[in-house]
Design a protein around this motif. Structure first.
Motif, mmCIF file in Angstrom:
data_model
loop_
_atom_site.group_PDB
_atom_site.id
_atom_site.type_symbol
_atom_site.label_atom_id
_atom_site.label_comp_id
_atom_site.label_asym_id
_atom_site.label_seq_id
_atom_site.Cartn_x
_atom_site.Cartn_y
_atom_site.Cartn_z
ATOM 1 N N LEU A 14 19.835 9.169 -5.816
ATOM 2 C CA LEU A 14 19.091 10.214 -5.895
ATOM 3 C C LEU A 14 19.035 11.364 -7.227
ATOM 4 O O LEU A 14 17.785 11.740 -8.284
ATOM 5 C CB LEU A 14 19.388 11.222 -4.780
ATOM 6 N N CYS A 15 20.190 11.466 -7.843
ATOM 7 C CA CYS A 15 20.667 11.834 -8.735
ATOM 8 C C CYS A 15 21.954 11.713 -9.128
ATOM 9 O O CYS A 15 23.166 11.942 -8.223
ATOM 10 C CB CYS A 15 20.755 13.883 -8.857
ATOM 11 N N VAL A 16 22.308 11.506 -10.239
ATOM 12 C CA VAL A 16 23.506 11.550 -10.981
ATOM 13 C C VAL A 16 23.971 12.120 -12.171
ATOM 14 O O VAL A 16 23.856 12.317 -13.096
ATOM 15 C CB VAL A 16 23.629 10.156 -11.286
ATOM 16 N N LYS A 17 25.096 13.205 -12.434
ATOM 17 C CA LYS A 17 26.006 14.278 -12.978
ATOM 18 C C LYS A 17 27.198 13.603 -13.405
ATOM 19 O O LYS A 17 27.825 13.732 -12.811
ATOM 20 C CB LYS A 17 25.656 15.352 -12.527
ATOM 21 N N PRO A 18 27.116 13.949 -14.544
ATOM 22 C CA PRO A 18 28.637 13.572 -15.605
ATOM 23 C C PRO A 18 30.188 14.044 -15.623
ATOM 24 O O PRO A 18 30.887 14.198 -15.310
ATOM 25 C CB PRO A 18 28.483 12.732 -16.259
ATOM 26 N N ASP A 19 29.027 15.357 -15.716
ATOM 27 C CA ASP A 19 30.421 16.465 -15.690
ATOM 28 C C ASP A 19 29.982 17.509 -14.255
ATOM 29 O O ASP A 19 28.803 18.234 -14.261
ATOM 30 C CB ASP A 19 30.152 16.680 -16.377
ATOM 31 N N VAL A 20 31.601 17.122 -13.655
ATOM 32 C CA VAL A 20 30.791 18.519 -12.165
ATOM 33 C C VAL A 20 32.943 18.853 -12.342
ATOM 34 O O VAL A 20 33.809 18.145 -12.286
ATOM 35 C CB VAL A 20 30.548 18.015 -10.986
ATOM 36 N N ASN A 123 19.802 20.802 -7.777
ATOM 37 C CA ASN A 123 19.163 21.344 -5.679
ATOM 38 C C ASN A 123 18.022 20.812 -6.322
ATOM 39 O O ASN A 123 17.215 20.885 -4.857
ATOM 40 C CB ASN A 123 19.070 22.721 -7.002
ATOM 41 N N VAL A 124 16.910 20.257 -6.880
ATOM 42 C CA VAL A 124 15.575 19.684 -7.108
ATOM 43 C C VAL A 124 15.706 18.795 -5.827
ATOM 44 O O VAL A 124 15.192 17.938 -5.245
ATOM 45 C CB VAL A 124 14.885 20.149 -8.254
ATOM 46 N N ALA A 125 16.372 17.816 -6.016
ATOM 47 C CA ALA A 125 16.737 16.586 -5.676
ATOM 48 C C ALA A 125 17.014 16.296 -4.584
ATOM 49 O O ALA A 125 16.936 15.037 -3.051
ATOM 50 C CB ALA A 125 17.921 15.615 -6.522
ATOM 51 N N LEU A 126 17.833 17.337 -3.837
ATOM 52 C CA LEU A 126 18.026 17.383 -2.306
ATOM 53 C C LEU A 126 16.944 17.762 -1.984
ATOM 54 O O LEU A 126 16.760 17.582 -0.792
ATOM 55 C CB LEU A 126 19.722 18.455 -1.979
ATOM 56 N N GLN A 127 16.146 18.840 -2.319
ATOM 57 C CA GLN A 127 14.304 19.740 -1.614
ATOM 58 C C GLN A 127 13.257 18.312 -1.286
ATOM 59 O O GLN A 127 12.710 18.357 -0.567
ATOM 60 C CB GLN A 127 14.647 20.605 -2.941
ATOM 61 N N ASP A 128 13.636 17.486 -2.789
ATOM 62 C CA ASP A 128 12.970 16.289 -2.692
ATOM 63 C C ASP A 128 12.778 15.220 -1.493
ATOM 64 O O ASP A 128 12.335 14.846 -0.591
ATOM 65 C CB ASP A 128 12.238 15.297 -3.956
ATOM 66 N N HIS A 129 14.309 15.267 -1.056
ATOM 67 C CA HIS A 129 14.579 13.804 -0.345
ATOM 68 C C HIS A 129 14.089 14.578 1.268
ATOM 69 O O HIS A 129 13.739 14.193 1.874
ATOM 70 C CB HIS A 129 16.276 14.064 -0.271
ATOM 71 N N PHE A 130 15.115 16.223 1.204
ATOM 72 C CA PHE A 130 13.777 16.660 2.753
ATOM 73 C C PHE A 130 12.988 17.278 2.795
ATOM 74 O O PHE A 130 12.483 17.075 4.145
ATOM 75 C CB PHE A 130 15.055 17.901 2.699
ATOM 76 N N LYS A 131 12.145 17.162 1.817
ATOM 77 C CA LYS A 131 10.755 17.644 2.133
ATOM 78 C C LYS A 131 10.048 15.737 1.941
ATOM 79 O O LYS A 131 9.221 16.180 3.307
ATOM 80 C CB LYS A 131 9.707 17.616 0.498
#
Length: 268
Positions: A14-20, A123-131
């Protein structure tokens, strides 16, 4: 059943972020909201890559090493917003995760993004999945019980009648001009007038002026009339006989001819 199990094990990214950044957070003393300012933001406990995946209806937040890809921690999310992922009260770039190991033990950690855009994408990736999960659940319920909803009865009740008024459109027929005869006659050309004949005084065929010139002129005018012009009535002449002048002229000319003929016979 095997196909359903294979489909359930299929994992999508759903989403990949290189820096956290990961932070240890103190235990909660009360139910009040958590503030990111209480964390040691300058010295994160771990930094790496975050990858959000989905397997069936459950989303997984995985914290992995940037180089080797080794899994550091994982947080399964079955509902959002929920206990697994929470926001802080003083920033939109920081969140609280509930991580779990294979044995089922759980702990709460804090994560943060250096860019607000990365936090927004997460945040949007999680919202779209559960929608999508919510819509899939609704479709499954409708498929199991298609007749559970109220039916709309459009049938006639006993003794009920209806009346239909079908109006006929009236067409107006265009009026056509009726012809007076079998064959149509062309109208005369506009403004076309026939020139009147020359007067009797200028004629070269008459040897003597006619006394009834006014009467003969009236006859000539009557012959030259057309549909557009009318002859004005002329004053009545003294002689009422229109043909008297012609007979008198012819009689006056006959004695001269007879005398000449008689003289010819005498000479012969």
């Amino acid at each position: 059943m095997a196909e359903m199990a294979a489909e359930a094990e299929y994992e999508s990214v759903l989403c990949v972020k290189p820096d956290v950044s990961v932070y240890r957070i103190p235990p909660r003393a009360s139910n009040r909201s958590v503030r990111a300012a209480d964390w040691k933001l300058d010295t994160p406990d771990w930094t790496g890559r975050m990858r959000v995946t989905a397997r069936g209806k459950v989303a997984y937040i995985k914290l992995e090493d940037k180089i080797s890809g080794e899994l550091f921690a994982q947080a399964p999310v079955d509902q959002y917003p929920g206990v697994a992922v929470e926001t802080v009260s003083d920033s939109s770039r920081y969140f609280i995760l509930r991580i779990q190991d294979d044995s089922g033990r759980s702990a709460f950690i804090g994560i943060g993004f250096g860019d607000r855009g990365d936090a927004f994408d997460f945040n949007v990736a999680l919202q779209d999945h559960f929608k999508w999960v919510k819509q899939d659940n609704e479709l499954s319920k409708q498929a199991l019980a298609p007749d559970s909803g109220p039916k709309l009865d459009l049938g006639f009740k006993e003794g009920q009648t209806i009346t239909l008024n079908i109006g006929q459109s009236k067409r107006k027929e265009k009026s056509r001009p009726q012809s007076s005869g079998g064959l149509g006659l062309l109208p005369p050309p506009p403004g076309g007038k026939i020139a009147p004949p020359p007067s009797a005084t200028s004629s070269s065929h008459s040897t003597e002026p006619l006394t009834g010139s006014s009467d003969t002129g009236c006859l000539l005018d009557l012959d030259s009339n057309n549909s557009d012009s009318q002859v004005q009535p002329t004053a009545p002449a003294t002689n009422t006989d229109l043909w008297g002048d012609f007979t008198s002229d012819s009689l006056s000319s006959q004695p001269a001819k007879q005398e000449s003929s008689s003289t010819d016979w005498v000479q012969f």
